[in-house]
Design a protein around this motif. Sequence first.
Motif, PDB file in Angstrom:
ATOM      1  N   ASP A  70     -11.514 -12.739 -14.157  1.00 46.35           N
ATOM      2  CA  ASP A  70     -11.677 -11.375 -14.651  1.00 46.35           C
ATOM      3  C   ASP A  70     -12.617 -10.545 -13.781  1.00 46.35           C
ATOM      4  N   GLU A  71     -13.667 -11.180 -13.251  1.00 44.51           N
ATOM      5  CA  GLU A  71     -14.655 -10.426 -12.484  1.00 44.51           C
ATOM      6  C   GLU A  71     -14.097  -9.903 -11.161  1.00 44.51           C
ATOM      7  N   CYS A  72     -12.951 -10.432 -10.734  1.00 42.42           N
ATOM      8  CA  CYS A  72     -12.336  -9.966  -9.483  1.00 42.42           C
ATOM      9  C   CYS A  72     -11.352  -8.818  -9.714  1.00 42.42           C
ATOM     10  N   LEU A  73     -11.011  -8.569 -10.968  1.00 42.90           N
ATOM     11  CA  LEU A  73      -9.970  -7.594 -11.257  1.00 42.90           C
ATOM     12  C   LEU A  73     -10.445  -6.151 -11.162  1.00 42.90           C
ATOM     13  N   ASP A  74     -11.768  -5.924 -11.279  1.00 45.89           N
ATOM     14  CA  ASP A  74     -12.283  -4.559 -11.241  1.00 45.89           C
ATOM     15  C   ASP A  74     -11.942  -3.862  -9.937  1.00 45.89           C
ATOM     16  N   ARG A  75     -11.797  -4.626  -8.856  1.00 41.27           N
ATOM     17  CA  ARG A  75     -11.499  -4.058  -7.539  1.00 41.27           C
ATOM     18  C   ARG A  75     -10.006  -3.824  -7.343  1.00 41.27           C
ATOM     19  N   GLY A  76      -9.189  -4.286  -8.292  1.00 39.36           N
ATOM     20  CA  GLY A  76      -7.751  -4.228  -8.107  1.00 39.36           C
ATOM     21  C   GLY A  76      -7.272  -5.381  -7.244  1.00 39.36           C
ATOM     22  N   LEU A  77      -5.962  -5.412  -6.992  1.00 35.00           N
ATOM     23  CA  LEU A  77      -5.355  -6.491  -6.227  1.00 35.00           C
ATOM     24  C   LEU A  77      -4.554  -5.916  -5.065  1.00 35.00           C
ATOM     25  N   TYR A  78      -4.414  -6.719  -4.008  1.00 33.48           N
ATOM     26  CA  TYR A  78      -3.474  -6.353  -2.952  1.00 33.48           C
ATOM     27  C   TYR A  78      -2.819  -7.604  -2.408  1.00 33.48           C
ATOM     28  N   THR A  79      -1.671  -7.422  -1.794  1.00 39.42           N
ATOM     29  CA  THR A  79      -0.961  -8.535  -1.180  1.00 39.42           C
ATOM     30  C   THR A  79      -0.153  -8.014  -0.002  1.00 39.42           C
ATOM     31  N   ALA A  80       0.398  -8.946   0.759  1.00 36.35           N
ATOM     32  CA  ALA A  80       1.330  -8.623   1.841  1.00 36.35           C
ATOM     33  C   ALA A  80       2.652  -9.265   1.493  1.00 36.35           C
ATOM     34  N   SER A  81       3.708  -8.473   1.441  1.00 37.63           N
ATOM     35  CA  SER A  81       4.986  -9.008   0.979  1.00 37.63           C
ATOM     36  C   SER A  81       6.143  -8.181   1.506  1.00 37.63           C
ATOM     37  N   ALA A  82       7.241  -8.881   1.826  1.00 36.59           N
ATOM     38  CA  ALA A  82       8.472  -8.179   2.186  1.00 36.59           C
ATOM     39  C   ALA A  82       9.209  -7.695   0.949  1.00 36.59           C
ATOM     40  N   ASN A  91       9.728  -9.593  -2.535  1.00 32.19           N
ATOM     41  CA  ASN A  91       9.878 -10.422  -3.729  1.00 32.19           C
ATOM     42  C   ASN A  91       8.535 -10.845  -4.319  1.00 32.19           C
ATOM     43  N   PHE A  92       7.615 -11.309  -3.479  1.00 34.47           N
ATOM     44  CA  PHE A  92       6.300 -11.686  -4.001  1.00 34.47           C
ATOM     45  C   PHE A  92       5.582 -10.456  -4.532  1.00 34.47           C
ATOM     46  N   GLY A  93       5.714  -9.342  -3.842  1.00 35.58           N
ATOM     47  CA  GLY A  93       5.102  -8.105  -4.301  1.00 35.58           C
ATOM     48  C   GLY A  93       5.574  -7.703  -5.685  1.00 35.58           C
ATOM     49  N   GLN A  94       6.856  -7.935  -5.970  1.00 35.52           N
ATOM     50  CA  GLN A  94       7.373  -7.627  -7.301  1.00 35.52           C
ATOM     51  C   GLN A  94       6.731  -8.520  -8.355  1.00 35.52           C
ATOM     52  N   GLY A  95       6.618  -9.820  -8.043  1.00 40.27           N
ATOM     53  CA  GLY A  95       5.996 -10.735  -8.989  1.00 40.27           C
ATOM     54  C   GLY A  95       4.553 -10.371  -9.269  1.00 40.27           C
ATOM     55  N   VAL A  96       3.813 -10.039  -8.217  1.00 33.91           N
ATOM     56  CA  VAL A  96       2.413  -9.652  -8.379  1.00 33.91           C
ATOM     57  C   VAL A  96       2.306  -8.338  -9.148  1.00 33.91           C
ATOM     58  N   ALA A  97       3.134  -7.365  -8.791  1.00 39.64           N
ATOM     59  CA  ALA A  97       3.070  -6.064  -9.453  1.00 39.64           C
ATOM     60  C   ALA A  97       3.379  -6.176 -10.942  1.00 39.64           C
ATOM     61  N   ALA A  98       4.389  -6.967 -11.283  1.00 40.47           N
ATOM     62  CA  ALA A  98       4.755  -7.125 -12.695  1.00 40.47           C
ATOM     63  C   ALA A  98       3.635  -7.783 -13.482  1.00 40.47           C
ATOM     64  N   ALA A  99       3.040  -8.834 -12.917  1.00 42.97           N
ATOM     65  CA  ALA A  99       1.966  -9.538 -13.615  1.00 42.97           C
ATOM     66  C   ALA A  99       0.713  -8.679 -13.693  1.00 42.97           C
ATOM     67  N   ALA A 100       0.412  -7.949 -12.627  1.00 43.28           N
ATOM     68  CA  ALA A 100      -0.764  -7.087 -12.624  1.00 43.28           C
ATOM     69  C   ALA A 100      -0.631  -5.969 -13.651  1.00 43.28           C
ATOM     70  N   ALA A 101       0.586  -5.438 -13.785  1.00 42.97           N
ATOM     71  CA  ALA A 101       0.815  -4.387 -14.776  1.00 42.97           C
ATOM     72  C   ALA A 101       0.528  -4.908 -16.182  1.00 42.97           C
ATOM     73  N   ARG A 102       0.891  -6.161 -16.435  1.00 40.68           N
ATOM     74  CA  ARG A 102       0.623  -6.734 -17.757  1.00 40.68           C
ATOM     75  C   ARG A 102      -0.878  -6.884 -18.006  1.00 40.68           C
ATOM     76  N   ARG A 103      -1.641  -7.063 -16.934  1.00 38.62           N
ATOM     77  CA  ARG A 103      -3.100  -7.190 -17.078  1.00 38.62           C
ATOM     78  C   ARG A 103      -3.807  -5.851 -16.909  1.00 38.62           C
ATOM     79  N   GLY A 104      -3.035  -4.793 -16.656  1.00 35.00           N
ATOM     80  CA  GLY A 104      -3.616  -3.469 -16.501  1.00 35.00           C
ATOM     81  C   GLY A 104      -4.408  -3.296 -15.226  1.00 35.00           C
TER      82      GLY A 104
END
Length: 324
Positions: free
Chosen positions: A70-82, A84-97
């Motif tokens: 939780d303490e890492c989420l305040d900064r937001g998230l980023y990834t490098a993706s062509a 498919n992985f970006g979609q998985g991360v984006a969907a899960a991140a949206a659920r966590r706000g």
Amino acid sequence: MSDVDNIVGQITRDDIDRARSLLRDVAIRTPLVPVSAANGRAALAKAENIQPYGSFKIRCGSYAVLSVPDECLDRGLYTASAGNFGQGVAAAAARRGVPTRVYAPDNAARTKIGMMRSLGAEVIEVSFSRWWEILSGEIPEGETAHMVHPCRGREVLIGNATIGAEIIEDAPDIDAILVPFGGGGLVLGIAAAIRLLAPHIELIACEASSSTPFTSALAAGKPVAVESDPDSFIDGIGGAMVLPSAWPLLREYVAGTAVVDDEQAAAVVAMMFRKHRLIVEGAGAVPIACALTKPDFANRKVAAIMSGGNIDEQVLTDILRRHS
């Protein structure tokens, strides 16, 4: 990952079981689809292309995001993706706000770029070489968010291991699992499942001739830079070279590679659409093409991971026209 940091060897059965439990409401348990070719060859295709958002990466992306403290989420998230992985991360991140930024190569499939944006991610398109630098660990200028890496993280491998566990449960008598090779996260996740549940099964990394970083690394005995065909319709696998951090583990756990050309993969895309009414992207077609055409698998029972179905409509239309 390094020789002394064997992430694959550290993953336990409990780790995989926990991931399967957490992902039960996120990803589906996909079937093994029997496929066959005119030459009489057959294989079992693990239909990850029917996952939510059309890719296996809903598993590893979601599990990785769910595991970020939780303490890492305040900064937001980023990834490098062509895509498919970006979609998985984006969907899960949206659920966590949590806001998400995805650095994507500018030759990525438009359907994947659009889907990431529709899931709320900020998508920054960069050149392929710049994208590869970010994937290799370089932090983009001004970037302060928490990185969710598509290949390196232990949680990514555990999420991918759930695929291997399902295959082994459904077809315990198979001889080999054929996996599309991109950054190595899927291959090493499957390696963890094989090591724990069925060490007799061979693990084969599959590439397209338009980009063969792993096959080239095996030939050279070390990661080497390779050229990739910019006109290939196959994205999501291949790349500039094997990530050096992954090389020791890949060398230890992967039995070998298999390579097919783009037209062999395209023929599988067309076959899966016409015979099974399944939409498969190029990367997902490569392992099936290897299973149905390479002599090494002629008399063996193999499973091929059909990793995704996010192919641009025009590309699919062109393939179906050519392979009518």
